[in-house]
Design an enzyme around this catalytic site. Structure first.
Site, PDB file in Angstrom:
ATOM      1  N   GLY A   9       3.079   1.336   3.139  1.00  0.00           N
ATOM      2  CA  GLY A   9       4.106   0.342   3.403  1.00  0.00           C
ATOM      3  C   GLY A   9       3.814  -1.019   2.801  1.00  0.00           C
ATOM      4  O   GLY A   9       2.803  -1.228   2.129  1.00  0.00           O
ATOM      5  N   GLY A  14       0.837  -1.195   0.000  1.00  0.00           N
ATOM      6  CA  GLY A  14       0.000   0.000   0.000  1.00  0.00           C
ATOM      7  C   GLY A  14       0.865   1.234   0.000  1.00  0.00           C
ATOM      8  O   GLY A  14       2.102   1.152   0.041  1.00  0.00           O
ATOM      9  N   ASP A  54      -7.804   7.365   5.480  1.00  0.00           N
ATOM     10  CA  ASP A  54      -7.637   6.449   4.346  1.00  0.00           C
ATOM     11  C   ASP A  54      -8.622   5.289   4.458  1.00  0.00           C
ATOM     12  O   ASP A  54      -8.260   4.122   4.340  1.00  0.00           O
ATOM     13  CB  ASP A  54      -6.193   5.927   4.287  1.00  0.00           C
ATOM     14  CG  ASP A  54      -5.867   5.320   2.917  1.00  0.00           C
ATOM     15  OD1 ASP A  54      -6.561   5.656   1.939  1.00  0.00           O
ATOM     16  OD2 ASP A  54      -4.936   4.508   2.834  1.00  0.00           O
TER      17      ASP A  54
END
Length: 967
Positions: free
Chosen positions: A693, A690, A807
């Site tokens: 990370g 992602g 997010d």
């Protein structure tokens, strides 16, 4: 869950303890022995900075300088320990029971975990035990029933599970009992009805009980405060509650209670706050409620109540808040409502009310919120509204109101929202100047779809805080005033379907925050001012069906965010510019301009000389000569090889473990170390990637499966950054059933690793859109939506500090082996500190995931919890449609929100047009319609119109109970 009255109870008890004389028969312990016990207790705490005074070398001043300690003045025995609100974590040892003379113990608002398997029988003198808002994760301790003098018990706001022991009904001396905000199940034991000395009983919020409210609660005749909200209760409200004559607060909202309202509740003559909203109650409001003369708040919204709104509401002398929205009330609003002069909030929306809006609503000049939308009200608005200077939010849309807008109504000093859309209002908008000392707070004006006429007054520019101005569907005429350029904060401006004439004022280019501009269906002429190109964040532009002429300004192509524009049916000439955003507009954007060429439906004819020149250049556009392009390509290849060589060398070095030591911070009890965690970080173990990370899966030596995220973009030197460390520690202390547990943080100077619990079924995004697509049946989808909403609700409303995720997406909702949803990935999370009041924060760059970003976030970089609500709405649409947020709609730039609106026109009955075809045909249509309704509320373009996550949880809780919500 805490109120001033609760604080008063604690304060009174504490004051009593601090001056009382011990009557304990036990022999007093030495100061040193007591100090040793406290120091031993402190050793199990992870945060000790607030308890520096707890030092054994200073034991002689135990009763005078040790923080939170109070002693009996006669025998120097510790009788009070108060370490509340210190953010202390760790376990709270049972050694506390050695302080046998302790009478007051307050450890609330900390992060203590573990269980409470203490030998409570040693604390014979204990009167107050307050463990509110910690992280205890166990069944409720039975030992507290052995405390003969206990009067105050607060276990609220923890993670206690299982059933409430029936033996809790044996603590007859209790005055206060709170078990609210846990994970309790089963039936509420009727034995609690034996606690006749109780003044406060709180059992609601996040508990999920079976069965009904025990009728035995009618025996609790000393109750002042009864809170059973949001805990899954079913059945009817027992009429025995009408015996609680001392009750001033009764909260039963957000359950599944049905039947009619017992008229016996009218006996509660001391009642001040009554909330039975968000249930399935039916029938009329009992006439006996006329006896509730002390009532200040009455919430009955989201039920199935019918009949007329009783006229006696006008006679209740203290009524301040009345919310009856989303029921089936008929008849008119009581004509004298508000005559008591105290009414401050009134919401009667989404009913079937007729008649006039009463003149008396603002008689006392205290009315702040007036919401009557979606009814059948008619007649003129009272002129008195123009002098109701306390009004803040007014929503009167979707009615049949006539007449003109009262003078001064638009210019009320506290008004932030004014909705009058979809009525039959006529007349002119009054001109009025606003002085510097009386600046308007209006953020949104919606006057669309009425019969307003005349010119737009220049004073329309006197709204410095205005973000939304909707005037479409009226009969406005004349020129658009140049003062429109004073609206520096305007985001959405819709003046379509009117009779505006003249030119578009060049001052509109000063509206630098504008993202939506619609001037279509008017009589505007002249050119489009090139100043419009100064609005760099403009996303939507519609000037169709006017008399605009001359060429299209090529400068408009430089507005990078402009993804939708319509210039059709005007008198533009020349060719469509071939630069910038003009290349992404649809051909239909230019039709109806006979003199305009250069688009698919009307290409321009090239001259023969242009064709010949093109052939000479080999069909290439002028630019860099071919030989230089070759040299550039070779140089790029050499650089790539050098970079790859360095990358390989760096990879072979691996993670340095000796010269760069690792630090491991555990947030749970773990049985492995940093070496075990580092062993997971290898290419073969990658289970996800992602923006924040790379995620690796692994199994620890004890067999426990974990997910290890290697953070990207913040690695260099961040492991010792106090800001990052503090944030991660806070995230590590979050304990919620529907939030993925952060187990540990492993870091050195180059790398940061987060260790999470492993989720067997991966992410919701993978299940919906990956190889296992369509695996989820309907009931599971509804369950996942509800659980994820509860996780986000905790972040927004209940954890400390409050958190905006930033997010939210289906890939960040993880599923365990039982497909239970867990909100994950706080790599982009941002804390909302309590002292900011939850206000939005301006970020330095756009973060989040494409397709999920709220409109105001993308264009203004302002983020708050309503941005998360929008993103969650996109997730709900994914669950409904089975489609990805972007890329599945056959048109470039279209996302799932736009596609859904296009397919359904916001009509919930059209949900069948968008349902995931992989689901079985026996989906309950009423449930799908309700889920669609919630989703569309969440993705409202204006953030102020979106519900809070707490409201989303409540609405999702009704998906399995049809016919509750209406669009």
């Amino acid at each position: 869950m805490d109120t001033p009255s609760f604080t008063f109870v604690l304060y009174t008890l504490f004051l009593t303890l601090s001056v009382s004389v011990s009557s304990s028969s036990s022999l007093p312990m030495s100061l040193k022995t007591q100090a040793s016990i406290l120091v031993s207790l402190k050793q199990d705490f992870e945060s000790k900075t607030s308890l520096k005074s707890w030092n054994i070398s200073n034991y002689m001043s135990l009763c005078t300088t040790w923080y939170g300690i109070q002693c009996d003045t006669n025998n120097s025995s510790v009788v009070s320990l108060d370490i509340s609100n210190l953010n202390v974590s760790g376990t709270f040892s049972s050694s506390i029971t050695k302080l046998s003379n302790l009478r007051f113990l307050n450890i609330s608002n900390n992060m203590f975990n573990g269980n409470l398997s203490w030998k409570f029988s040693h604390l014979k003198e204990l009167e107050v035990l307050d463990a509110y808002n910690n992280e205890f994760n166990c069944s409720l301790p039975l030992g507290v029933t052995e405390l003969p003098k206990l009067k105050y018990l607060n276990f609220g706001g923890n993670f206690f599970y299982g059933e409430i022991p029936s033996k809790y009904g044996n603590m007859l001396q209790l005055n206060y009992l709170s078990l609210a905000g846990n994970d309790l199940r089963g039936f509420i034991p009727f034995e609690l009805g034996n606690l006749t000395n109780l003044t406060h009983l709180l059992l609601g919020y996040y508990n999920e009980f079976d069965g009904e409210i025990p009728p035995h609660f009618g025996n609790l005749v000393n109750l002042v405060h009864l809170d059973l909200a949001n805990c899954g209760l079913k059945g009817s409200i027992p009429h025995e509650l009408g015996k609680l004559y001392k009750l001033d607060t009764l909260f039963l909202q957000t359950n599944q209670l049905n039947g009619s309202i017992p008229p016996q509740l009218g006996n509660l003559s001391s009642l001040k706050s009554l909330d039975m909203s968000n249930n399935e109650l039916n029938g009329n409001i009992p006439n006996e409620f006329s006896n509730l003369r002390e009532l200040t708040l009455l919430n009955l919204f989201i039920n199935k109540l019918y009949g007329e709104i009783p006229s006696f509401f006008s006679e209740l002398p203290n009524l301040e808040v009345l919310k009856l929205w989303q029921n089936n009330f008929t008849g008119s609003i009581p004509s004298k409502l508000g005559k008591n002069g105290k009414l401050s909030e009134l919401d009667l929306s989404t009913n079937k009310l007729t008649g006039l809006v009463p003149k008396s609503l603002c008689l006392g000049k205290r009315l702040k919120i007036l919401i009557l939308l979606n009814n059948f009200l008619f007649g003129s608005l009272p002129n008195e509204f123009g002098q109701c200077y306390t009004l803040q939010r007014v929503r009167l849309g979707q009615n049949y109101l006539t007449g003109s807008i009262p003078k001064g109504f638009l210019y009320l000093p506290q008004l932030s929202l004014l909705e009058l859309q979809n009525n039959l209002l006529g007349g002119f908008l009054p001109q009025q100047e606003i002085t510097n000392t009386n600046t308007s707070k209006l953020g949104e004006i919606n006057l669309s779809n009425n019969r307003l006429s005349g010119s737009l007054p220049n004073s329309i520019g006197n709204f410095p805080n205005l973000q939304i101005l909707l005037l479409h569907g009226n009969r406005f005429s004349g020129e658009i005033p140049s003062d429109i350029g004073k609206l520096k904060n305007i985001l959405r401006l819709d003046m379509s379907f009117n009779n505006f004439s003249g030119t578009i004022p060049i001052e509109i280019g000063k509206c630098s925050s504008l993202t939506f501009l619609d001037l279509s269906q008017n009589k505007l002429s002249g050119p489009i001012p090139i100043q419009v190109s100064q609005i760099h964040i403009l996303n939507y532009l519609n000037v169709s069906w006017n008399y605009l002429n001359q060429t299209l300004p090529k400068e408009l192509g430089s507005i990078k965010g402009l993804t939708s524009a319509d210039f059709s049916h005007n008198d533009f000439s020349g060719s469509v510019p071939e630069i910038g955003q003009f290349s992404v507009f649809n051909s239909t954007s230019f039709v109806g301009n006979p003199k305009l060429c250069g688009y698919d439906l009307n290409p321009c004819n090239k001259s023969s000389s242009e064709t010949l020149e093109s052939q000479k250049n080999g069909g290439e556009k002028p630019g860099i000569p071919a030989k230089y392009k070759l040299l550039f390509a070779l140089a790029l290849l050499v650089c790539s090889l050098v970079f790859a060589t360095f990358a390989i060398m760096k990879g072979r070095k691996g993670i340095k473990r000796d010269s760069n030591p690792w630090k491991l911070t555990a947030f749970q009890k773990i049985e492995y170390g940093s070496e075990d965690i580092l062993g997971c970080v290898k290419e073969s173990n990658i289970i996800g990637r992602g923006g924040a990370g790379v995620v690796y899966g692994g199994t620890m030596p004890n067999g426990e499966k974990v997910a290890v995220k290697k953070l990207l973009g913040i690695n260099k030197g961040c492991s010792y950054d106090n800001g990052l460390s503090a944030e991660i520690k806070t995230l590590g202390r979050i304990r919620h059933r529907y939030i993925v547990k952060l187990l540990a943080f492993c870091s050195n100077r180059d790398t940061n690793l987060l260790v999470y619990e492993y989720m067997t079924n991966g992410s919701l995004g993978e299940v919906l859109h990956g190889k296992r697509g369509g695996f989820l049946e309907w009931d599971v989808r509804v369950k996942i939506a509800t659980e994820a909403a509860k996780g986000l609700c905790y972040l927004h409303h209940d954890c400390c500090p409050l958190i905006v995720h930033r997010d939210v997406k289906s890939n960040n909702i993880l599923l365990n082996s039982e497909f239970e949803a867990h909100v994950a990935d706080f790599g982009l999370a941002k804390f909302l500190l309590q002292d900011t009041g939850g206000t939005s924060e301006c970020m330095s760059s756009i973060v989040g995931s494409y397709g999920y970003i709220a409109p105001e976030y993308a264009y203004t970089l302002k983020v708050d919890e309503k941005s998360d609500v929008y993103s969650f709405g996109v997730v709900l649409l994914e669950l409904l449609t089975g489609r990805r947020p972007v890329g599945d709609f056959g048109e470039e730039g279209m996302d799932i929100v736009q596609w859904t609106k296009l397919k359904t026109d916001w009509n919930k009955e059209s949900v069948v047009k968008i349902l995931d075809g992989r689901l079985h045909n026996n989906i309950p249509l009423d449930e799908a319609m309700q889920l669609f309704f919630v989703a569309m509320c969440c993705v409202e373009e204006q953030s102020v119109e979106r519900p809070t996550m707490r409201e989303v949880v409540e609405m999702l809780g009704q998906v399995k109970q049809p016919n509750i919500f209406q669009v």
